[in-house]
Scaffold this motif. Structure first.
Motif, PDB file in Angstrom:
ATOM      1  N   LEU A 117       0.814  -1.217   0.000  1.00  0.00           N
ATOM      2  CA  LEU A 117       0.000   0.000   0.000  1.00  0.00           C
ATOM      3  C   LEU A 117       0.849   1.268   0.000  1.00  0.00           C
ATOM      4  CD1 LEU A 117      -2.553  -1.117   2.722  1.00  0.00           C
ATOM      5  CD2 LEU A 117      -3.077  -0.799   0.316  1.00  0.00           C
ATOM      6  N   LEU A 118       1.845   1.307   0.857  1.00  0.00           N
ATOM      7  CA  LEU A 118       2.522   2.571   1.151  1.00  0.00           C
ATOM      8  C   LEU A 118       3.240   3.221  -0.030  1.00  0.00           C
ATOM      9  CD1 LEU A 118       3.819   1.702   4.698  1.00  0.00           C
ATOM     10  CD2 LEU A 118       2.242   3.535   4.142  1.00  0.00           C
ATOM     11  N   PRO A 119       3.975   2.476  -0.865  1.00  0.00           N
ATOM     12  CA  PRO A 119       4.639   3.165  -1.980  1.00  0.00           C
ATOM     13  C   PRO A 119       3.669   3.883  -2.896  1.00  0.00           C
ATOM     14  CG  PRO A 119       5.593   1.001  -1.669  1.00  0.00           C
ATOM     15  CD  PRO A 119       4.361   1.058  -0.802  1.00  0.00           C
ATOM     16  N   ASN A 120       2.455   3.360  -3.010  1.00  0.00           N
ATOM     17  CA  ASN A 120       1.472   3.998  -3.864  1.00  0.00           C
ATOM     18  C   ASN A 120       0.847   5.224  -3.229  1.00  0.00           C
ATOM     19  OD1 ASN A 120       1.212   2.154  -6.346  1.00  0.00           O
ATOM     20  ND2 ASN A 120       1.306   0.766  -4.604  1.00  0.00           N
ATOM     21  N   VAL A 121       0.951   5.327  -1.912  1.00  0.00           N
ATOM     22  CA  VAL A 121       0.550   6.568  -1.259  1.00  0.00           C
ATOM     23  C   VAL A 121       1.383   7.702  -1.823  1.00  0.00           C
ATOM     24  CG1 VAL A 121       0.417   7.815   0.907  1.00  0.00           C
ATOM     25  CG2 VAL A 121       0.021   5.361   0.872  1.00  0.00           C
ATOM     26  N   ILE A 122       2.679   7.455  -1.898  1.00  0.00           N
ATOM     27  CA  ILE A 122       3.587   8.475  -2.422  1.00  0.00           C
ATOM     28  C   ILE A 122       3.162   8.897  -3.821  1.00  0.00           C
ATOM     29  CG2 ILE A 122       5.984   9.013  -2.984  1.00  0.00           C
ATOM     30  CD1 ILE A 122       5.574   8.449  -0.036  1.00  0.00           C
ATOM     31  N   ARG A 123       2.893   7.920  -4.668  1.00  0.00           N
ATOM     32  CA  ARG A 123       2.551   8.232  -6.058  1.00  0.00           C
ATOM     33  C   ARG A 123       1.267   9.049  -6.143  1.00  0.00           C
ATOM     34  NH1 ARG A 123       3.693   2.449  -6.346  1.00  0.00           N
ATOM     35  NH2 ARG A 123       5.848   2.170  -7.021  1.00  0.00           N
ATOM     36  N   ASN A 124       0.270   8.629  -5.385  1.00  0.00           N
ATOM     37  CA  ASN A 124      -1.002   9.339  -5.443  1.00  0.00           C
ATOM     38  C   ASN A 124      -0.906  10.736  -4.844  1.00  0.00           C
ATOM     39  OD1 ASN A 124      -3.138   7.587  -6.678  1.00  0.00           O
ATOM     40  ND2 ASN A 124      -2.342   6.162  -5.150  1.00  0.00           N
ATOM     41  N   LEU A 125      -0.158  10.888  -3.768  1.00  0.00           N
ATOM     42  CA  LEU A 125       0.021  12.211  -3.181  1.00  0.00           C
ATOM     43  C   LEU A 125       0.727  13.150  -4.160  1.00  0.00           C
ATOM     44  CD1 LEU A 125       1.033  11.314   0.492  1.00  0.00           C
ATOM     45  CD2 LEU A 125      -1.161  12.231  -0.299  1.00  0.00           C
ATOM     46  N   LEU A 126       1.729  12.624  -4.841  1.00  0.00           N
ATOM     47  CA  LEU A 126       2.414  13.444  -5.843  1.00  0.00           C
ATOM     48  C   LEU A 126       1.473  13.804  -6.983  1.00  0.00           C
ATOM     49  CD1 LEU A 126       5.836  11.575  -5.949  1.00  0.00           C
ATOM     50  CD2 LEU A 126       5.396  13.819  -4.954  1.00  0.00           C
ATOM     51  N   ASP A 127       0.628  12.849  -7.382  1.00  0.00           N
ATOM     52  CA  ASP A 127      -0.323  13.100  -8.467  1.00  0.00           C
ATOM     53  C   ASP A 127      -1.299  14.224  -8.139  1.00  0.00           C
ATOM     54  OD1 ASP A 127       0.727  11.227 -10.154  1.00  0.00           O
ATOM     55  OD2 ASP A 127      -0.802   9.704  -9.797  1.00  0.00           O
ATOM     56  N   ILE A 128      -1.674  14.342  -6.855  1.00  0.00           N
ATOM     57  CA  ILE A 128      -2.666  15.373  -6.521  1.00  0.00           C
ATOM     58  C   ILE A 128      -2.005  16.670  -6.053  1.00  0.00           C
ATOM     59  CG2 ILE A 128      -4.483  13.705  -6.005  1.00  0.00           C
ATOM     60  CD1 ILE A 128      -3.959  14.064  -3.047  1.00  0.00           C
ATOM     61  N   GLY A 129      -0.684  16.763  -6.241  1.00  0.00           N
ATOM     62  CA  GLY A 129      -0.031  18.054  -6.057  1.00  0.00           C
ATOM     63  C   GLY A 129       0.917  18.212  -4.891  1.00  0.00           C
ATOM     64  N   PHE A 130       1.075  17.199  -4.056  1.00  0.00           N
ATOM     65  CA  PHE A 130       2.028  17.305  -2.954  1.00  0.00           C
ATOM     66  C   PHE A 130       3.459  17.233  -3.481  1.00  0.00           C
ATOM     67  CE2 PHE A 130      -1.737  16.000  -0.620  1.00  0.00           C
ATOM     68  CZ  PHE A 130      -1.627  16.697   0.575  1.00  0.00           C
ATOM     69  N   GLU A 131       4.339  18.026  -2.878  1.00  0.00           N
ATOM     70  CA  GLU A 131       5.754  17.967  -3.225  1.00  0.00           C
ATOM     71  C   GLU A 131       6.423  16.821  -2.471  1.00  0.00           C
ATOM     72  OE1 GLU A 131       7.205  19.789  -5.523  1.00  0.00           O
ATOM     73  OE2 GLU A 131       5.331  20.896  -5.897  1.00  0.00           O
ATOM     74  N   GLU A 132       7.538  16.340  -3.016  1.00  0.00           N
ATOM     75  CA  GLU A 132       8.191  15.184  -2.400  1.00  0.00           C
ATOM     76  C   GLU A 132       8.730  15.483  -1.001  1.00  0.00           C
ATOM     77  OE1 GLU A 132      12.426  15.679  -4.782  1.00  0.00           O
ATOM     78  OE2 GLU A 132      11.804  13.727  -4.050  1.00  0.00           O
ATOM     79  N   ASN A 133       8.987  16.757  -0.685  1.00  0.00           N
ATOM     80  CA  ASN A 133       9.467  17.094   0.662  1.00  0.00           C
ATOM     81  C   ASN A 133       8.356  17.669   1.543  1.00  0.00           C
ATOM     82  OD1 ASN A 133       9.158  19.593  -0.525  1.00  0.00           O
ATOM     83  ND2 ASN A 133      11.127  20.409   0.158  1.00  0.00           N
ATOM     84  N   SER A 134       7.096  17.492   1.118  1.00  0.00           N
ATOM     85  CA  SER A 134       5.983  17.946   1.951  1.00  0.00           C
ATOM     86  C   SER A 134       5.869  17.023   3.161  1.00  0.00           C
ATOM     87  CB  SER A 134       4.676  17.940   1.163  1.00  0.00           C
ATOM     88  OG  SER A 134       4.295  16.618   0.846  1.00  0.00           O
ATOM     89  N   LEU A 135       5.324  17.551   4.234  1.00  0.00           N
ATOM     90  CA  LEU A 135       5.193  16.767   5.459  1.00  0.00           C
ATOM     91  C   LEU A 135       4.361  15.513   5.215  1.00  0.00           C
ATOM     92  CD1 LEU A 135       5.937  16.637   8.428  1.00  0.00           C
ATOM     93  CD2 LEU A 135       3.896  17.967   8.950  1.00  0.00           C
ATOM     94  N   LYS A 136       3.330  15.631   4.413  1.00  0.00           N
ATOM     95  CA  LYS A 136       2.453  14.487   4.148  1.00  0.00           C
ATOM     96  C   LYS A 136       3.222  13.341   3.493  1.00  0.00           C
ATOM     97  CE  LYS A 136      -1.929  13.062   4.149  1.00  0.00           C
ATOM     98  NZ  LYS A 136      -2.723  12.987   5.386  1.00  0.00           N
ATOM     99  N   VAL A 137       4.010  13.656   2.482  1.00  0.00           N
ATOM    100  CA  VAL A 137       4.788  12.622   1.796  1.00  0.00           C
ATOM    101  C   VAL A 137       5.853  12.044   2.723  1.00  0.00           C
ATOM    102  CG1 VAL A 137       6.419  12.179  -0.083  1.00  0.00           C
ATOM    103  CG2 VAL A 137       4.352  13.535  -0.508  1.00  0.00           C
ATOM    104  N   LEU A 138       6.495  12.890   3.505  1.00  0.00           N
ATOM    105  CA  LEU A 138       7.528  12.415   4.420  1.00  0.00           C
ATOM    106  C   LEU A 138       6.937  11.546   5.526  1.00  0.00           C
ATOM    107  CD1 LEU A 138       9.851  15.547   4.726  1.00  0.00           C
ATOM    108  CD2 LEU A 138      10.145  13.522   3.295  1.00  0.00           C
ATOM    109  N   GLU A 139       5.720  11.851   5.948  1.00  0.00           N
ATOM    110  CA  GLU A 139       5.047  11.006   6.936  1.00  0.00           C
ATOM    111  C   GLU A 139       4.932   9.576   6.424  1.00  0.00           C
ATOM    112  OE1 GLU A 139       1.236  12.668   7.625  1.00  0.00           O
ATOM    113  OE2 GLU A 139       1.991  14.449   8.650  1.00  0.00           O
ATOM    114  N   VAL A 140       4.470   9.436   5.195  1.00  0.00           N
ATOM    115  CA  VAL A 140       4.291   8.114   4.613  1.00  0.00           C
ATOM    116  C   VAL A 140       5.647   7.419   4.466  1.00  0.00           C
ATOM    117  CG1 VAL A 140       3.396   6.819   2.653  1.00  0.00           C
ATOM    118  CG2 VAL A 140       2.263   8.917   3.380  1.00  0.00           C
TER     119      VAL A 140
END
Length: 350
Positions: free
Chosen positions: A146-169
């Motif tokens: 599940l988790l690696p795809n969280v990253i992909r989907n978060l990036l798809d909806i506009g989160f940056e790779e160093n955003s807190l949300k992406v780093l949390e995952v």
């Protein structure tokens, strides 16, 4: 006698108790249509590769739901209302402590509807909940899918790779690698998260939640390094974590006290007994000013202090420390801890 540190837990929230309530790295998602779902992709991904087509990445959990690539259209207003109702139902089930399997079924139904609506934000939210449930049930294999795809989907909806949300995952993924003995991936994950957060804080140094998150990442990484017997590295990392905790929460906060205990344990393994004794005594003394600390935590502080005296062949001081540990353990009503402490006392003789 191995010193007590807290277990490396994928859902640990040691540093973030009073800040953003969901900054506990509890975000998750799922398997996409056309890309590999190997978990180590996270540590090599290029964000530019993911800012592309509008596919919703998903992972279907066997036994609950089979999703068709071609989903039949339904009335969107009705589906939206249904989705809200399902999410509300799942949250109420969590509050009422329903079984995780039953909660999971509701979230899978919600996921189905969210994918039909092509609502990526809600898909991400629901898949996050599903991964959390998988982790709580000890199903790390599903969580790692599940988790690696969280990253992909978060990036798809506009989160940056160093955003807190992406780093949390990413941190949650690293802790699972640590718990499942995937050491290279765990170390790479921890170091990437810490590096990204430090770089972000160089620009946004007053970002309190970001500093708290960095402290949590350092805390978790320090415990992992200690588990791997990398004591010097563990000490350096944990000292960074406690500096953040003291700055944000104060010297007598439970998070700071637990980190003091950890530093004492690491110093002991480094052979620096005097410094270790001073550090753990400091934690015990400050705990008198902390309303939130548990008796079981204080018991562990005393056990660690006693174990240092054992290494110094000071049986009398060791027994005194273990007796104090038992008093706290009795107050905590932790039967297994009481039994363990009784064993330590018996080893020192009457």
């Amino acid at each position: 006698m191995r010193m007590f540190l807290r277990t490396i837990n994928p859902v640990s929230r040691t540093m973030l108790k009073t800040l953003s309530r969901r900054v506990s790295v509890q975000t998750t998602l799922c398997k996409q249509y056309s890309r590999s779902d190997q978990p180590d992709e996270l540590l090599r991904y290029n964000p530019k590769d993911h800012k592309r087509q509008n596919n919703i990445h998903f992972y279907t959990m066997t036994g609950f739901l089979t999703l068709s690539v071609a989903l039949q259209s339904r009335d969107e207003t009705s589906d939206s209302d249904s989705l809200k109702a399902l999410l509300k139902k799942a949250e109420l089930m969590i509050q009422k402590r329903y079984s995780k399997k039953n909660i999971e079924k509701v979230y899978m139904e919600a996921l189905h509807v969210a994918i039909e609506l092509e609502d990526k934000s809600t898909v991400a939210h629901v898949q996050e909940k599903l991964a959390n449930i998988a982790i709580e049930m000890g199903d790390y294999d599903s969580a790692l899918k599940l988790l690696p795809n969280v990253i992909r989907n978060l990036l798809d909806i506009g989160f940056e790779e160093n955003s807190l949300k992406v780093l949390e995952v990413s941190l949650k993924l690293a802790t699972i690698y640590a718990s499942t003995q995937k050491h290279e991936l765990a170390i790479n994950g921890y170091e990437w998260v810490i590096k990204q957060m430090k770089e972000y804080l160089n620009v946004e140094e007053n970002y309190k939640d970001g500093r708290a998150f960095l402290g949590m990442a350092l805390d978790s990484y320090g415990r992992y390094l200690f588990k791997l017997n990398k004591t010097k590295q563990a000490l350096d990392v944990t000292k960074e974590a406690i500096a953040i905790s003291m700055n944000l929460f104060g010297e007598s906060d439970v998070r700071t006290l637990v980190l003091l205990n950890d530093i004492g344990a690491i110093l002991t393994d480094c052979g620096e007994f005097d410094k270790a004794i001073e550090t753990i005594k400091n934690a015990i003394e400050r705990s008198k000013e902390c309303d939130e600390i548990k008796h079981s935590d204080i018991a562990i502080f005393w056990v660690n202090l006693g174990s240092i005296y054992v290494r110094q062949n000071d049986a009398e001081e060791a027994k005194n420390a273990f007796r104090n540990a038992k008093k706290e353990a009795v107050l905590s009503k932790d039967r297994s801890l009481i039994v363990q402490i009784d064993h330590y006392i018996s080893e020192q003789g009457s």
